[in-house]
Scaffold this motif. Structure first.
Motif, PDB file in Angstrom:
ATOM      1  N   SER A 106       0.824  -1.208   0.000  1.00 47.42           N
ATOM      2  CA  SER A 106       0.000   0.000   0.000  1.00 47.42           C
ATOM      3  C   SER A 106       0.857   1.257   0.000  1.00 47.42           C
ATOM      4  O   SER A 106       0.518   2.260  -0.636  1.00 47.42           O
ATOM      5  N   PHE A 107       2.002   1.199   0.719  1.00 46.35           N
ATOM      6  CA  PHE A 107       2.907   2.342   0.717  1.00 46.35           C
ATOM      7  C   PHE A 107       3.478   2.588  -0.675  1.00 46.35           C
ATOM      8  O   PHE A 107       3.551   3.731  -1.142  1.00 46.35           O
ATOM      9  N   PHE A 108       3.876   1.517  -1.367  1.00 43.33           N
ATOM     10  CA  PHE A 108       4.419   1.673  -2.711  1.00 43.33           C
ATOM     11  C   PHE A 108       3.349   2.172  -3.683  1.00 43.33           C
ATOM     12  O   PHE A 108       3.638   2.953  -4.598  1.00 43.33           O
ATOM     13  N   PHE A 109       2.099   1.750  -3.485  1.00 43.62           N
ATOM     14  CA  PHE A 109       1.013   2.263  -4.317  1.00 43.62           C
ATOM     15  C   PHE A 109       0.802   3.754  -4.072  1.00 43.62           C
ATOM     16  O   PHE A 109       0.542   4.517  -5.014  1.00 43.62           O
ATOM     17  N   SER A 110       0.933   4.195  -2.827  1.00 45.87           N
ATOM     18  CA  SER A 110       0.800   5.619  -2.516  1.00 45.87           C
ATOM     19  C   SER A 110       1.898   6.425  -3.198  1.00 45.87           C
ATOM     20  O   SER A 110       1.649   7.508  -3.733  1.00 45.87           O
ATOM     21  N   VAL A 111       3.140   5.882  -3.187  1.00 43.01           N
ATOM     22  CA  VAL A 111       4.245   6.571  -3.849  1.00 43.01           C
ATOM     23  C   VAL A 111       3.993   6.678  -5.349  1.00 43.01           C
ATOM     24  O   VAL A 111       4.181   7.737  -5.961  1.00 43.01           O
ATOM     25  N   SER A 112       3.566   5.587  -5.971  1.00 42.94           N
ATOM     26  CA  SER A 112       3.312   5.607  -7.412  1.00 42.94           C
ATOM     27  C   SER A 112       2.142   6.514  -7.768  1.00 42.94           C
ATOM     28  O   SER A 112       2.056   6.999  -8.903  1.00 42.94           O
ATOM     29  N   THR A 113       1.250   6.782  -6.817  1.00 42.07           N
ATOM     30  CA  THR A 113       0.114   7.668  -7.094  1.00 42.07           C
ATOM     31  C   THR A 113       0.535   9.125  -7.064  1.00 42.07           C
ATOM     32  O   THR A 113       0.263   9.881  -8.007  1.00 42.07           O
ATOM     33  N   VAL A 114       1.214   9.565  -6.013  1.00 42.22           N
ATOM     34  CA  VAL A 114       1.576  10.980  -5.897  1.00 42.22           C
ATOM     35  C   VAL A 114       2.675  11.362  -6.879  1.00 42.22           C
ATOM     36  O   VAL A 114       2.782  12.537  -7.256  1.00 42.22           O
ATOM     37  N   THR A 115       3.496  10.397  -7.305  1.00 43.65           N
ATOM     38  CA  THR A 115       4.522  10.700  -8.307  1.00 43.65           C
ATOM     39  C   THR A 115       3.993  10.593  -9.727  1.00 43.65           C
ATOM     40  O   THR A 115       4.749  10.813 -10.680  1.00 43.65           O
ATOM     41  N   THR A 116       2.712  10.253  -9.886  1.00 43.22           N
ATOM     42  CA  THR A 116       2.029  10.117 -11.184  1.00 43.22           C
ATOM     43  C   THR A 116       2.664   9.049 -12.061  1.00 43.22           C
ATOM     44  O   THR A 116       2.520   9.097 -13.290  1.00 43.22           O
ATOM     45  N   ILE A 117       3.376   8.083 -11.473  1.00 35.41           N
ATOM     46  CA  ILE A 117       3.922   6.987 -12.272  1.00 35.41           C
ATOM     47  C   ILE A 117       2.784   6.092 -12.751  1.00 35.41           C
ATOM     48  O   ILE A 117       2.661   5.809 -13.937  1.00 35.41           O
ATOM     49  N   GLY A 118       1.938   5.642 -11.816  1.00 34.60           N
ATOM     50  CA  GLY A 118       0.761   4.871 -12.189  1.00 34.60           C
ATOM     51  C   GLY A 118       1.073   3.654 -13.029  1.00 34.60           C
ATOM     52  O   GLY A 118       0.753   3.613 -14.223  1.00 34.60           O
ATOM     53  N   TYR A 119       1.696   2.639 -12.425  1.00 29.89           N
ATOM     54  CA  TYR A 119       2.093   1.465 -13.193  1.00 29.89           C
ATOM     55  C   TYR A 119       0.902   0.783 -13.869  1.00 29.89           C
ATOM     56  O   TYR A 119       1.028   0.227 -14.947  1.00 29.89           O
ATOM     57  N   GLY A 120      -0.267   0.836 -13.259  1.00 29.78           N
ATOM     58  CA  GLY A 120      -1.440   0.219 -13.872  1.00 29.78           C
ATOM     59  C   GLY A 120      -1.637  -1.235 -13.505  1.00 29.78           C
ATOM     60  O   GLY A 120      -2.647  -1.829 -13.887  1.00 29.78           O
ATOM     61  N   ASN A 121      -0.690  -1.822 -12.769  1.00 29.83           N
ATOM     62  CA  ASN A 121      -0.844  -3.218 -12.375  1.00 29.83           C
ATOM     63  C   ASN A 121      -1.730  -3.365 -11.153  1.00 29.83           C
ATOM     64  O   ASN A 121      -2.181  -4.471 -10.843  1.00 29.83           O
ATOM     65  N   LEU A 122      -1.995  -2.278 -10.462  1.00 31.34           N
ATOM     66  CA  LEU A 122      -2.788  -2.327  -9.237  1.00 31.34           C
ATOM     67  C   LEU A 122      -3.637  -1.076  -9.149  1.00 31.34           C
ATOM     68  O   LEU A 122      -3.149   0.035  -9.394  1.00 31.34           O
ATOM     69  N   SER A 123      -4.895  -1.254  -8.818  1.00 35.22           N
ATOM     70  CA  SER A 123      -5.811  -0.116  -8.703  1.00 35.22           C
ATOM     71  C   SER A 123      -6.856  -0.444  -7.649  1.00 35.22           C
ATOM     72  O   SER A 123      -7.191  -1.619  -7.435  1.00 35.22           O
ATOM     73  N   PRO A 124      -7.379   0.566  -6.967  1.00 32.98           N
ATOM     74  CA  PRO A 124      -8.407   0.310  -5.943  1.00 32.98           C
ATOM     75  C   PRO A 124      -9.688  -0.210  -6.579  1.00 32.98           C
ATOM     76  O   PRO A 124     -10.111   0.250  -7.639  1.00 32.98           O
ATOM     77  N   GLN A 125     -10.317  -1.154  -5.899  1.00 29.20           N
ATOM     78  CA  GLN A 125     -11.529  -1.784  -6.424  1.00 29.20           C
ATOM     79  C   GLN A 125     -12.790  -1.345  -5.686  1.00 29.20           C
ATOM     80  O   GLN A 125     -13.880  -1.345  -6.272  1.00 29.20           O
ATOM     81  N   THR A 126     -12.661  -0.981  -4.417  1.00 35.15           N
ATOM     82  CA  THR A 126     -13.838  -0.524  -3.674  1.00 35.15           C
ATOM     83  C   THR A 126     -14.096   0.947  -3.977  1.00 35.15           C
ATOM     84  O   THR A 126     -13.167   1.712  -4.232  1.00 35.15           O
ATOM     85  N   MET A 127     -15.344   1.352  -3.943  1.00 35.76           N
ATOM     86  CA  MET A 127     -15.697   2.730  -4.254  1.00 35.76           C
ATOM     87  C   MET A 127     -15.141   3.696  -3.213  1.00 35.76           C
ATOM     88  O   MET A 127     -14.742   4.816  -3.548  1.00 35.76           O
ATOM     89  N   ALA A 128     -15.086   3.268  -1.952  1.00 38.45           N
ATOM     90  CA  ALA A 128     -14.524   4.138  -0.913  1.00 38.45           C
ATOM     91  C   ALA A 128     -13.044   4.408  -1.179  1.00 38.45           C
ATOM     92  O   ALA A 128     -12.572   5.548  -1.039  1.00 38.45           O
ATOM     93  N   ALA A 129     -12.303   3.367  -1.577  1.00 43.00           N
ATOM     94  CA  ALA A 129     -10.882   3.556  -1.871  1.00 43.00           C
ATOM     95  C   ALA A 129     -10.687   4.420  -3.117  1.00 43.00           C
ATOM     96  O   ALA A 129      -9.754   5.216  -3.184  1.00 43.00           O
ATOM     97  N   ARG A 130     -11.551   4.302  -4.099  1.00 46.21           N
ATOM     98  CA  ARG A 130     -11.438   5.131  -5.302  1.00 46.21           C
ATOM     99  C   ARG A 130     -11.681   6.602  -4.982  1.00 46.21           C
ATOM    100  O   ARG A 130     -10.964   7.486  -5.480  1.00 46.21           O
ATOM    101  N   LEU A 131     -12.687   6.884  -4.159  1.00 49.39           N
ATOM    102  CA  LEU A 131     -12.957   8.270  -3.776  1.00 49.39           C
ATOM    103  C   LEU A 131     -11.798   8.839  -2.961  1.00 49.39           C
ATOM    104  O   LEU A 131     -11.387   9.992  -3.158  1.00 49.39           O
ATOM    105  N   PHE A 132     -11.265   8.036  -2.029  1.00 46.40           N
ATOM    106  CA  PHE A 132     -10.116   8.512  -1.258  1.00 46.40           C
ATOM    107  C   PHE A 132      -8.917   8.744  -2.162  1.00 46.40           C
ATOM    108  O   PHE A 132      -8.140   9.691  -1.944  1.00 46.40           O
ATOM    109  N   CYS A 133      -8.741   7.892  -3.189  1.00 44.38           N
ATOM    110  CA  CYS A 133      -7.600   8.046  -4.104  1.00 44.38           C
ATOM    111  C   CYS A 133      -7.679   9.376  -4.844  1.00 44.38           C
ATOM    112  O   CYS A 133      -6.657  10.009  -5.101  1.00 44.38           O
TER     113      CYS A 133
END
Length: 324
Positions: A106-133
């Motif tokens: 989850s920490f590595f996913f947070s890093v890839s999100t704020v750095t706009t790398i967005g590997y695309g291999n992992l993404s939130p599936q629940t609606m609550a996690a998508r809104l928080f993202c």
């Protein structure tokens, strides 16, 4: 004395210089995209067709060897496997691993999100996690840019300090500037692009070229997602691994941003030269009308009557067209 219409004429000549330059830049941009389109289509098109053909052949061989299997049921199984992979599940024999959504994952996913790398291999599936993202990225991306900007300034100050110290040893600041810039470039290449692939080769089992490819794709924030660290379920990764890679991403992006900024400054130099050439035409050569700027090129500076200016030795007024 300038004629009354001189400023308007200078402004018109400046626009005339900017428009062809912009058109040339757009043409070069489209030509570069066309080049990439042709090369990728030629290199990857045949490989993609072969991969699809091989998959369909293996699928039909499986159906022929196991007649109890239904084609529709097999397609549903394939879709479930793909969806499980997107959800972060590793399916090994009779076990299922969800390691990608553990604490370090989850920490590595947070890093890839704020750095706009967005590997695309992992993404939130629940609606609550998508809104928080959404809100997390809304605040995290500007914060990441501020941090990268600060780190870039610190690196730049270190280079300038080296230039200042070397300037007293060398005969002039120009050789010292080139030496310090070359050292910063080579040390960054070694630390952020040439050495990390060795670590990735050891931890992930990749070749050196695959590790180098992952390093550049990550630091440039392209992030295709075809190579991602910590994804092999057959390997045991130490706890420090993803933390070190996260720090490498942060400092490496700051260094690469400095290199890209340097390239942009070199590409944009002809535009400033053209503008100054129009402002400092032969009929406008007057003392103080064209002054050398900090980058070494002349800058337009109209004289002001009645005001006497004291110039530093590094910025003495020189006639346009002459070397300082």
């Amino acid at each position: 004395m300038h004629p009354p219409g001189a400023p308007a004429a200078h402004k018109g000549r400046g626009r005339g210089c900017a428009v062809p330059g912009t058109l040339f830049l757009l043409f070069a941009y489209l030509a570069y995209l066309a080049l990439g389109t042709g090369v990728f289509w030629a290199l990857e098109g045949r490989a993609a067709e072969d991969s699809s053909r091989n998959f369909q052949r293996d699928k039909w061989e499986l159906l022929q060897n196991f007649t109890c299997l239904d084609s529709h049921a097999l397609d549903l199984l394939i879709r479930d496997i793909i969806q499980s992979y997107k959800d972060g599940a590793h399916l090994l024999s009779n076990t299922t691993s969800m390691g990608r959504w553990e604490l370090l994952g989850s920490f590595f996913f947070s890093v890839s999100t704020v750095t706009t790398i967005g590997y695309g291999n992992l993404s939130p599936q629940t609606m609550a996690a998508r809104l928080f993202c959404i809100f997390f990225a809304l605040v995290g991306i500007p914060l990441n840019l501020v941090v990268l900007n600060r780190l870039g300034h610190l690196m730049q100050r270190g280079v300038h300090r080296c230039v200042h110290r070397l300037g007293g040893t060398w005969q002039g600041p120009a050789p010292a500037r080139w030496l310090a810039g070359s050292c910063a470039l080579l040390s960054g290449l070694l630390l952020f692009l040439l050495l990390p692939p060795l670590l990735f080769s050891h931890m992930e089992g990749w070749s050196y070229l695959e590790g180098f490819y992952f390093s550049f794709i990550t630091l440039s924030t392209v992030g295709f997602g075809d190579y991602v660290i910590g994804m092999d379920p057959s390997r045991r990764y130490p706890l420090w691994y993803k933390n070190i890679v996260s720090l490498w991403i942060l400092f490496g992006m700051a260094w690469l941003a400095l290199i890209i900024k340097l390239i942009l400054s070199l590409l944009e130099t002809p535009g400033g030269t053209c503008s100054c050439h129009h402002h400092c035409s032969k009929g406008d050569r007057q003392p103080g009308s064209c002054r050398q700027g900090p980058a070494g090129g002349p800058q337009a500076h109209p004289p002001q009557p009645g005001i006497t200016q004291r110039l530093e030795p590094s910025a003495q007024a020189v006639p346009c067209g002459e070397d300082s």
